[in-house]
Motif scaffolding. Structure first.
Motif, mmCIF file in Angstrom:
data_model
loop_
_atom_site.group_PDB
_atom_site.id
_atom_site.type_symbol
_atom_site.label_atom_id
_atom_site.label_comp_id
_atom_site.label_asym_id
_atom_site.label_seq_id
_atom_site.Cartn_x
_atom_site.Cartn_y
_atom_site.Cartn_z
ATOM 1 N N CYS A 172 3.977 14.435 1.722
ATOM 2 C CA CYS A 172 2.804 14.157 0.905
ATOM 3 C C CYS A 172 2.849 15.048 -0.326
ATOM 4 O O CYS A 172 2.881 16.284 -0.196
ATOM 5 N N HIS A 191 0.669 15.914 -2.329
ATOM 6 C CA HIS A 191 -0.592 16.577 -2.638
ATOM 7 C C HIS A 191 -0.706 17.903 -1.881
ATOM 8 O O HIS A 191 -0.039 18.136 -0.870
ATOM 9 N N ASP A 241 1.442 8.647 0.783
ATOM 10 C CA ASP A 241 1.749 8.169 -0.565
ATOM 11 C C ASP A 241 0.527 7.608 -1.289
ATOM 12 O O ASP A 241 0.665 6.991 -2.336
ATOM 13 N N ASP A 242 -0.656 7.834 -0.748
ATOM 14 C CA ASP A 242 -1.885 7.290 -1.320
ATOM 15 C C ASP A 242 -1.989 7.640 -2.810
ATOM 16 O O ASP A 242 -2.265 8.785 -3.182
ATOM 17 N N SER A 243 -1.792 6.648 -3.663
ATOM 18 C CA SER A 243 -1.796 6.887 -5.111
ATOM 19 C C SER A 243 -3.204 6.970 -5.683
ATOM 20 O O SER A 243 -3.375 7.338 -6.853
ATOM 21 N N THR A 244 -4.211 6.641 -4.872
ATOM 22 C CA THR A 244 -5.587 6.697 -5.366
ATOM 23 C C THR A 244 -6.210 8.077 -5.191
ATOM 24 O O THR A 244 -7.300 8.333 -5.685
ATOM 25 N N ASP A 260 -6.982 11.512 -6.120
ATOM 26 C CA ASP A 260 -6.890 12.278 -7.367
ATOM 27 C C ASP A 260 -7.695 13.570 -7.323
ATOM 28 O O ASP A 260 -7.967 14.182 -8.354
ATOM 29 N N GLY A 295 -1.795 17.312 -8.143
ATOM 30 C CA GLY A 295 -0.433 16.799 -8.175
ATOM 31 C C GLY A 295 0.522 17.910 -8.567
ATOM 32 O O GLY A 295 0.503 18.995 -8.004
#
Length: 503
Positions: free
Chosen positions: A356, A358, A394-397, A399, A439
């Motif tokens: 991950c 993050h 991999d959650d791209s949302t 933030d 990130g």
């Protein structure tokens, strides 16, 4: 899209997001056991499963744990031993932990349990059996009978004369009864934890939470006798900035320079003459007993039939630089000195062998454990539930930024008093700061503006050698990160938030 939805549905089911129907309030069969392994003073580079690992790192058992679960980019647990544990016990950043303070002979400390509550007591109230094994560094009151059903605790604040015995005989409080224990402490803690896990299997209807606190690989970083010399003669590359110069970096790094060049041209530890390669062999050999312990814990979980119903978390209280930035310490805001490895495993509930990108902080981890246990938070905590990332790394949302801070040995309102004073508030030579990561981007502000701010692109500069905060083309990114930092600090109700406006 369909695969992502299926993962989310599995995750919702696994962590019991039906707690609104009352599940979280009952002693419910099927809630996960939780094993939190908390090592001491090592960054992710000490584990061979992480990118940029040290060349001598060899942790096959921890690597197997990572292969069975999710490996996060970083965990920001705290700047040194005491605040990392205080934050993990409360779900709060240090500036909000009221009444916690150093007192008496180091590492003596105290707190008022009415003002500073520890959340394992809440788990007890909701049917969990709670246990803590190993190092304790958060007040002389270790909470047995209130926060913990079971404790095998090396209470350093209550035993300052024994507080340096990380690798020798220790004074251990076993469920309130004090006794002297011989043997190598890392091995003792592992044995006690395995015994606890086997005994817990006899009560399958009662979930358990075990916080296992290794003292290794904290200084003096003494390997077990069986591991001493295992890496004899092995070379270890030098960090490129171990000597300097370091343009654009804070001035305190010069004051904290811990390495020098000997007469024969070797880079050695200041004051001891030990070469960097010798030190790295010592670090890596000391880590071997921790890795063996993790292997034994996993084997015990499997043999006792609890592996598939146990959420396992591996991390450390903070990082520790081994030459990076010229340092040999923790506390500073860099990945080597602050960031911990963070690995989570829960077979069948979260994916295996995933990374991950993050990072999360200590309050995030606490809030997430509550979610998996199906228990409502007992007070406002500063973290976010990161279960989404555990189920879909991999959650791209996602933030959300990650806030972390260094406030030395000050907690609660004492932090505000310290940073509002005329003298520079420091600990281990590092001025107090707040920092944020989103990130690959990291931004650091020193609270009294005693040093210039720092901005790093960890994707292209993983060892943080190029401070971009004053570079013209990165001013927009700097402004965005400052706004995020101000928002996160205000979100955590920090009285000193107004100091950031001066930036």
């Amino acid at each position: 899209m369909v695969r992502c939805l299926i993962r989310c549905l599995m995750c919702w089911t696994a962590i019991g997001w039906w707690s609104g129907l009352g599940y979280g309030q009952d002693i419910a069969k099927g809630r996960p056991n939780i094993l939190l392994i908390f090592a001491d003073d090592h960054s992710a580079r000490t584990l061979s499963c992480y990118q940029h690992a040290y060349s001598l790192a060899s942790t096959p058992n921890i690597d197997r744990l990572a292969a069975a679960g999710v490996r996060f980019a970083a965990g920001y647990m705290g700047s040194w031993c005491m605040p990392s544990r205080a934050s993990l016990l409360t779900g709060l950043h240090p500036h909000a932990i009221q009444s916690m303070r150093m007192q008496g002979t180091y590492p003596g400390s105290t707190y008022d349990p009415r003002l500073c509550r520890f959340w394992p007591a809440t788990f007890r109230q909701h049917g969990y059996r709670t246990a803590q094994i190993g190092k304790w560094h958060t007040g002389v009151d270790a909470g047995w009978g209130r926060d913990w059903d079971d404790q095998y605790v090396w209470n350093r604040p209550d035993n300052p004369d024994n507080a340096s015995s990380y690798y020798g005989d220790q004074v251990i409080d076993i469920n309130g009864k004090r006794q002297s224990v011989t043997g190598y402490p890392t091995d003792n803690y592992t044995r006690w934890a395995c015994d606890y896990i086997r005994a817990a299997a006899q009560q399958p209807d009662r979930p358990w939470y075990l916080w296992l606190c290794y003292g290794a690989i904290h200084g003096p970083t003494t390997p077990a006798q069986r591991h001493q010399g295992r890496l004899s003669g092995q070379p270890s590359p030098l960090p490129s900035d171990i000597i300097g110069p370091r343009p654009g970096k804070p001035s305190y790094l010069t004051d904290r320079q811990a390495w020098t060049i000997s007469d024969d041209g070797q880079v050695v530890m200041s004051g001891s003459g030990k070469s960097h390669a010798q030190w790295m062999r010592q670090v890596s050999e000391c880590m071997l007993s921790v890795d063996e312990g993790v292997g034994q814990l996993i084997q015990t979980l499997k043999q006792s039939g609890q592996w598939e119903n146990t959420l396992v978390v591996y991390t450390s209280d903070q990082g520790f630089a081994n030459g990076e930035h010229g340092l040999r310490q923790k506390v500073a805001p860099y990945e080597a000195t602050y960031a911990s490895p963070l690995i989570v495993s829960f077979p069948g509930k979260i994916p295996a062998g995933r990374y991950c990108p993050h990072s999360i902080n200590s309050p995030d981890l606490v809030v997430t454990l509550f979610a998996w246990a199906g228990i409502d938070l007992p007070w406002k905590m500063h973290g976010r539930d990161v279960s989404r990332l555990m189920c879909d790394p991999d959650d791209s949302t996602w933030d959300h930024p990650t806030l972390y801070e260094h406030t030395g040995d000050d907690f609660g309102s004492d932090v505000t008093h310290a940073v509002m004073s005329e003298s520079i508030a420091k600990h281990a030579g590092v001025p107090y700061y707040v920092a944020i990561r989103q990130g690959p981007w990291k931004y650091v502000v020193y609270l009294q503006h005693s040093e210039p701010d720092e901005l790093y692109d960890l994707l292209n500069d993983p060892h943080e050698q190029n401070n971009l905060a004053s570079v013209l083309e990165y001013q927009e990114r700097r402004a965005v990160m400052l706004q995020m930092l101000q928002t996160e600090v205000a979100r955590s109700d920090a009285p000193f938030a107004k100091l950031l406006a001066a930036e």
